[in-house]
Scaffold this motif. Structure first.
Motif, PDB file in Angstrom:
ATOM      1  N   LEU A   6      38.586  44.476  36.011  1.00 34.34           N
ATOM      2  CA  LEU A   6      38.311  45.305  34.777  1.00 34.34           C
ATOM      3  C   LEU A   6      39.657  46.362  34.774  1.00 34.34           C
ATOM      4  O   LEU A   6      39.574  46.872  35.916  1.00 34.34           O
ATOM      5  CB  LEU A   6      37.033  45.738  34.742  1.00 34.34           C
ATOM      6  CG  LEU A   6      35.918  44.743  34.179  1.00 34.34           C
ATOM      7  CD1 LEU A   6      34.607  45.514  34.267  1.00 34.34           C
ATOM      8  CD2 LEU A   6      36.123  44.143  32.846  1.00 34.34           C
ATOM      9  N   LYS A   7      40.159  46.468  33.665  1.00 39.60           N
ATOM     10  CA  LYS A   7      41.144  47.585  33.664  1.00 39.60           C
ATOM     11  C   LYS A   7      40.451  48.772  33.824  1.00 39.60           C
ATOM     12  O   LYS A   7      39.244  49.145  33.527  1.00 39.60           O
ATOM     13  CB  LYS A   7      41.717  47.560  32.349  1.00 39.60           C
ATOM     14  CG  LYS A   7      42.631  46.638  31.938  1.00 39.60           C
ATOM     15  CD  LYS A   7      43.431  46.513  30.584  1.00 39.60           C
ATOM     16  CE  LYS A   7      44.533  45.527  30.494  1.00 39.60           C
ATOM     17  NZ  LYS A   7      45.041  45.480  28.939  1.00 39.60           N
ATOM     18  N   GLY A   8      41.125  49.587  34.698  1.00 34.82           N
ATOM     19  CA  GLY A   8      40.368  50.914  35.116  1.00 34.82           C
ATOM     20  C   GLY A   8      40.672  52.072  34.085  1.00 34.82           C
ATOM     21  O   GLY A   8      41.365  52.076  33.047  1.00 34.82           O
ATOM     22  N   ALA A  87      40.014  42.489  28.191  1.00 40.16           N
ATOM     23  CA  ALA A  87      39.636  43.661  29.071  1.00 40.16           C
ATOM     24  C   ALA A  87      40.034  43.716  30.515  1.00 40.16           C
ATOM     25  O   ALA A  87      40.036  44.624  31.410  1.00 40.16           O
ATOM     26  CB  ALA A  87      38.187  44.190  29.125  1.00 40.16           C
ATOM     27  N   LEU A  88      40.845  42.638  30.919  1.00 35.59           N
ATOM     28  CA  LEU A  88      41.216  42.282  32.251  1.00 35.59           C
ATOM     29  C   LEU A  88      42.792  42.642  32.545  1.00 35.59           C
ATOM     30  O   LEU A  88      43.378  42.519  31.791  1.00 35.59           O
ATOM     31  CB  LEU A  88      40.957  40.860  32.410  1.00 35.59           C
ATOM     32  CG  LEU A  88      39.271  40.148  32.381  1.00 35.59           C
ATOM     33  CD1 LEU A  88      39.428  38.860  32.781  1.00 35.59           C
ATOM     34  CD2 LEU A  88      38.487  41.139  33.334  1.00 35.59           C
ATOM     35  N   HIS A  89      43.008  43.177  33.670  1.00 41.12           N
ATOM     36  CA  HIS A  89      43.932  43.396  34.465  1.00 41.12           C
ATOM     37  C   HIS A  89      44.594  42.057  35.145  1.00 41.12           C
ATOM     38  O   HIS A  89      43.778  41.240  35.181  1.00 41.12           O
ATOM     39  CB  HIS A  89      44.403  44.638  35.176  1.00 41.12           C
ATOM     40  CG  HIS A  89      45.497  45.487  35.352  1.00 41.12           C
ATOM     41  ND1 HIS A  89      46.637  44.536  35.585  1.00 41.12           N
ATOM     42  CD2 HIS A  89      45.966  46.738  34.880  1.00 41.12           C
ATOM     43  CE1 HIS A  89      47.734  45.489  35.413  1.00 41.12           C
ATOM     44  NE2 HIS A  89      47.252  46.490  35.161  1.00 41.12           N
ATOM     45  N   SER A  90      45.623  42.036  35.744  1.00 41.38           N
ATOM     46  CA  SER A  90      45.952  41.051  36.546  1.00 41.38           C
ATOM     47  C   SER A  90      45.008  41.226  37.624  1.00 41.38           C
ATOM     48  O   SER A  90      44.499  42.374  37.835  1.00 41.38           O
ATOM     49  CB  SER A  90      47.620  41.208  37.022  1.00 41.38           C
ATOM     50  OG  SER A  90      48.461  40.762  36.167  1.00 41.38           O
ATOM     51  N   PRO A  91      44.583  40.249  38.360  1.00 42.41           N
ATOM     52  CA  PRO A  91      43.681  40.351  39.440  1.00 42.41           C
ATOM     53  C   PRO A  91      43.723  41.500  40.366  1.00 42.41           C
ATOM     54  O   PRO A  91      43.010  42.249  40.993  1.00 42.41           O
ATOM     55  CB  PRO A  91      43.837  38.938  39.944  1.00 42.41           C
ATOM     56  CG  PRO A  91      43.830  37.929  39.104  1.00 42.41           C
ATOM     57  CD  PRO A  91      44.899  38.899  38.277  1.00 42.41           C
ATOM     58  N   LEU A  92      45.411  41.514  40.906  1.00 40.44           N
ATOM     59  CA  LEU A  92      45.578  42.557  41.707  1.00 40.44           C
ATOM     60  C   LEU A  92      46.570  43.383  40.969  1.00 40.44           C
ATOM     61  O   LEU A  92      47.825  42.947  40.673  1.00 40.44           O
ATOM     62  CB  LEU A  92      46.277  42.360  42.937  1.00 40.44           C
ATOM     63  CG  LEU A  92      45.456  41.707  43.993  1.00 40.44           C
ATOM     64  CD1 LEU A  92      46.424  41.278  45.308  1.00 40.44           C
ATOM     65  CD2 LEU A  92      44.666  42.957  44.595  1.00 40.44           C
ATOM     66  N   PRO A  93      46.011  44.647  40.342  1.00 45.29           N
ATOM     67  CA  PRO A  93      47.042  45.297  39.216  1.00 45.29           C
ATOM     68  C   PRO A  93      48.533  45.759  39.953  1.00 45.29           C
ATOM     69  O   PRO A  93      49.425  45.973  39.539  1.00 45.29           O
ATOM     70  CB  PRO A  93      46.106  46.388  38.742  1.00 45.29           C
ATOM     71  CG  PRO A  93      44.789  45.899  38.992  1.00 45.29           C
ATOM     72  CD  PRO A  93      44.868  45.181  40.127  1.00 45.29           C
ATOM     73  N   ILE A 138      51.976  43.672  35.239  1.00 47.87           N
ATOM     74  CA  ILE A 138      51.340  43.661  33.798  1.00 47.87           C
ATOM     75  C   ILE A 138      49.968  42.854  33.251  1.00 47.87           C
ATOM     76  O   ILE A 138      49.997  41.927  34.048  1.00 47.87           O
ATOM     77  CB  ILE A 138      52.285  43.098  32.764  1.00 47.87           C
ATOM     78  CG1 ILE A 138      54.004  43.526  32.971  1.00 47.87           C
ATOM     79  CG2 ILE A 138      52.383  43.379  31.182  1.00 47.87           C
ATOM     80  CD1 ILE A 138      54.865  42.921  32.128  1.00 47.87           C
ATOM     81  N   GLY A 139      49.039  43.435  32.771  1.00 49.39           N
ATOM     82  CA  GLY A 139      47.900  42.519  32.481  1.00 49.39           C
ATOM     83  C   GLY A 139      48.373  41.352  31.672  1.00 49.39           C
ATOM     84  O   GLY A 139      49.093  41.336  30.941  1.00 49.39           O
ATOM     85  N   PRO A 140      47.205  40.337  31.746  1.00 53.69           N
ATOM     86  CA  PRO A 140      47.513  39.148  31.225  1.00 53.69           C
ATOM     87  C   PRO A 140      47.627  39.116  29.573  1.00 53.69           C
ATOM     88  O   PRO A 140      48.369  37.979  29.142  1.00 53.69           O
ATOM     89  CB  PRO A 140      46.632  38.260  31.756  1.00 53.69           C
ATOM     90  CG  PRO A 140      45.281  39.258  32.011  1.00 53.69           C
ATOM     91  CD  PRO A 140      46.126  40.499  32.546  1.00 53.69           C
ATOM     92  N   TYR A 141      47.066  40.025  29.078  1.00 50.84           N
ATOM     93  CA  TYR A 141      47.225  40.098  27.593  1.00 50.84           C
ATOM     94  C   TYR A 141      48.080  41.187  27.070  1.00 50.84           C
ATOM     95  O   TYR A 141      47.895  41.781  25.947  1.00 50.84           O
ATOM     96  CB  TYR A 141      46.077  40.206  26.921  1.00 50.84           C
ATOM     97  CG  TYR A 141      45.104  38.860  26.979  1.00 50.84           C
ATOM     98  CD1 TYR A 141      45.099  38.023  25.926  1.00 50.84           C
ATOM     99  CD2 TYR A 141      44.480  38.218  28.131  1.00 50.84           C
ATOM    100  CE1 TYR A 141      44.620  36.601  25.986  1.00 50.84           C
ATOM    101  CE2 TYR A 141      43.971  37.199  27.977  1.00 50.84           C
ATOM    102  CZ  TYR A 141      43.794  36.347  26.974  1.00 50.84           C
ATOM    103  OH  TYR A 141      43.277  35.072  26.961  1.00 50.84           O
ATOM    104  N   PHE A 213      49.980  38.273  35.920  1.00 48.35           N
ATOM    105  CA  PHE A 213      49.105  36.959  36.369  1.00 48.35           C
ATOM    106  C   PHE A 213      47.973  36.737  35.544  1.00 48.35           C
ATOM    107  O   PHE A 213      47.672  37.386  34.855  1.00 48.35           O
ATOM    108  CB  PHE A 213      48.545  37.654  37.787  1.00 48.35           C
ATOM    109  CG  PHE A 213      49.900  37.797  38.670  1.00 48.35           C
ATOM    110  CD1 PHE A 213      50.471  36.877  39.783  1.00 48.35           C
ATOM    111  CD2 PHE A 213      50.587  38.984  38.700  1.00 48.35           C
ATOM    112  CE1 PHE A 213      51.341  37.127  40.626  1.00 48.35           C
ATOM    113  CE2 PHE A 213      51.556  39.472  39.490  1.00 48.35           C
ATOM    114  CZ  PHE A 213      52.024  38.373  40.519  1.00 48.35           C
ATOM    115  N   SER A 214      47.521  35.461  35.965  1.00 52.02           N
ATOM    116  CA  SER A 214      46.363  35.077  35.120  1.00 52.02           C
ATOM    117  C   SER A 214      45.249  36.247  35.441  1.00 52.02           C
ATOM    118  O   SER A 214      45.082  36.753  36.147  1.00 52.02           O
ATOM    119  CB  SER A 214      45.972  33.808  35.518  1.00 52.02           C
ATOM    120  OG  SER A 214      45.801  33.453  36.699  1.00 52.02           O
ATOM    121  N   PRO A 215      44.247  36.305  34.090  1.00 54.06           N
ATOM    122  CA  PRO A 215      43.152  37.094  34.384  1.00 54.06           C
ATOM    123  C   PRO A 215      42.182  36.805  35.304  1.00 54.06           C
ATOM    124  O   PRO A 215      41.479  37.531  35.924  1.00 54.06           O
ATOM    125  CB  PRO A 215      42.435  37.009  33.160  1.00 54.06           C
ATOM    126  CG  PRO A 215      42.851  35.674  32.235  1.00 54.06           C
ATOM    127  CD  PRO A 215      44.219  35.482  32.936  1.00 54.06           C
TER     128      PRO A 215
END
Length: 355
Positions: A6-8, A87-93, A138-141, A213-215
């Motif tokens: 989840l995005k911080g 609401a998700l970032h890349s798995p490792l931001p 970058i976040g996937p969306y 990266f994928s969510p």
């Protein structure tokens, strides 16, 4: 097992020390476990705060997370919530190490053929690899911010793995055991800057901005028999502005598998837990061995714009397909054999960066 971040959010100004200490990290986000069908998720602060924490202590934490995963899939967790992919970032931001290979040599051959350059024989035995910037993905969306359309903005659909701590000089067989998670990549490239940088003889830098990266990232067992010989044997689906651009097979034409790529990266150095190793652009030749065909012509298409441009130049003497412009959107996704999305989608629009 399927995991995400989840995005911080940063604590508000003037917050108590306790609030600051327990707030979701604005840079590293918050680890969650995701259901197999990607519809539900659960927070796991009692196990690990971030995905980086998990890969640093995989043997102790992964079994506990897998218990949560099984309970989530069985509908046994009252604190589960509906998953919002945006609401998700890349798995490792961010990560300490992001290195990308070029394991699909069909892609390399096309690029070199288009400029009448021979491909060295060593390319078939020694993987190509560059080290990218892992400090901020970058976040996937999230939007792909670019300074100028003149830089030749391109996407690259790829697959990547996340490792735990990898010792120096491991063999590919040993490296296989260090691959813990798999995800998709959009390795954003600025094609107009690449020739000048390579001409310096010192590799990419400005031509390779932040990747995404994928969510969702998954353990290899989630792929079943689609994970064989250190390769993912499924098509990678790419849409450009809502139209299918490519669906190349990711398995058969991957010359170097992931254990070989990890071993190559670790030949003279240790890889810290959370190292991300990419496959390079997924690419297939045509059935007759020639350049791949567009989807509209009955082919499997492509995973990047550079490749279709190279094919156009080889076949017709000139490249006609433009690189991405502001407002263009790319979507990268992989489906299982029943049509279910495995990793969620990378779905991004290119926008002009405004300082």
């Amino acid at each position: 097992m399927k995991l995400a971040t989840l995005k911080g959010t940063s604590p508000e100004q003037g917050a108590s020390l306790e609030t600051v200490a327990t707030a979701k990290n604005a840079r590293d986000g918050e680890l969650i476990v995701v259901s197999r069908d990607l519809t539900r998720a659960v927070r796991v602060p009692h196990i690990a705060a971030t995905l980086q924490h998990v890969v640093e202590d995989w043997s102790a934490l992964a079994p506990r997370l897998d218990e949560v995963y099984q309970a989530l899939n069985n509908g046994q967790l009252e604190d589960a919530f509906n998953l919002d992919m945006q609401a998700l970032h890349s798995p490792l931001p961010r990560t300490y190490h992001w290195a990308d290979g070029s394991a699909y040599l069909n892609h390399v051959q096309l690029v070199r053929q288009a400029r009448n350059a021979e491909m060295p024989e060593t390319f078939w035995t020694d993987p190509l690899m560059y080290q990218g910037g892992g400090d901020s993905f970058i976040g996937p969306y999230d939007d792909i911010e670019a300074v100028s359309e003149e830089h030749g903005i391109d996407f690259e659909g790829e697959i990547a793995v996340i490792t735990d701590d990898v010792p120096m000089a491991v063999s590919p067989e040993q490296a296989s055991g260090h691959i813990k998670l798999i995800m998709l990549v959009n390795d954003v490239s600025l094609r107009g800057l690449i020739p000048g940088e390579l001409a310096k003889g010192f590799g990419f830098f400005q031509a390779k901005p932040a990747s995404s990266f994928s969510p969702i990232c998954i353990t290899p067992d989630e792929l079943g028999d689609a994970w064989q010989d250190g390769r993912v044997h499924l098509p990678l689906t790419v849409h450009l502005n809502g139209e299918k651009f490519g669906e190349p097979e990711s398995g058969p034409d991957m010359i170097f598998n992931f254990p070989q790529l990890v071993a190559h990266a670790a030949r003279t150095r240790y890889l810290g837990a959370g190292a991300v190793i990419g496959s390079g652009t997924v690419s297939n030749p045509d059935a007759n061995g020639g350049p791949g065909k567009p989807v509209a012509d009955g082919g499997v298409g492509y995973s990047c714009l550079a490749e279709v441009r190279m094919v156009e130049k080889i076949l017709h003497g000139d490249s006609k397909t433009p690189f991405m412009r502001f407002g263009d959107r790319v979507r990268i996704e992989m489906f299982d054999r029943d049509g279910n999305s495995i990793f969620g989608a990378i779905d991004q629009q290119v926008v002009e960066y405004k300082a």
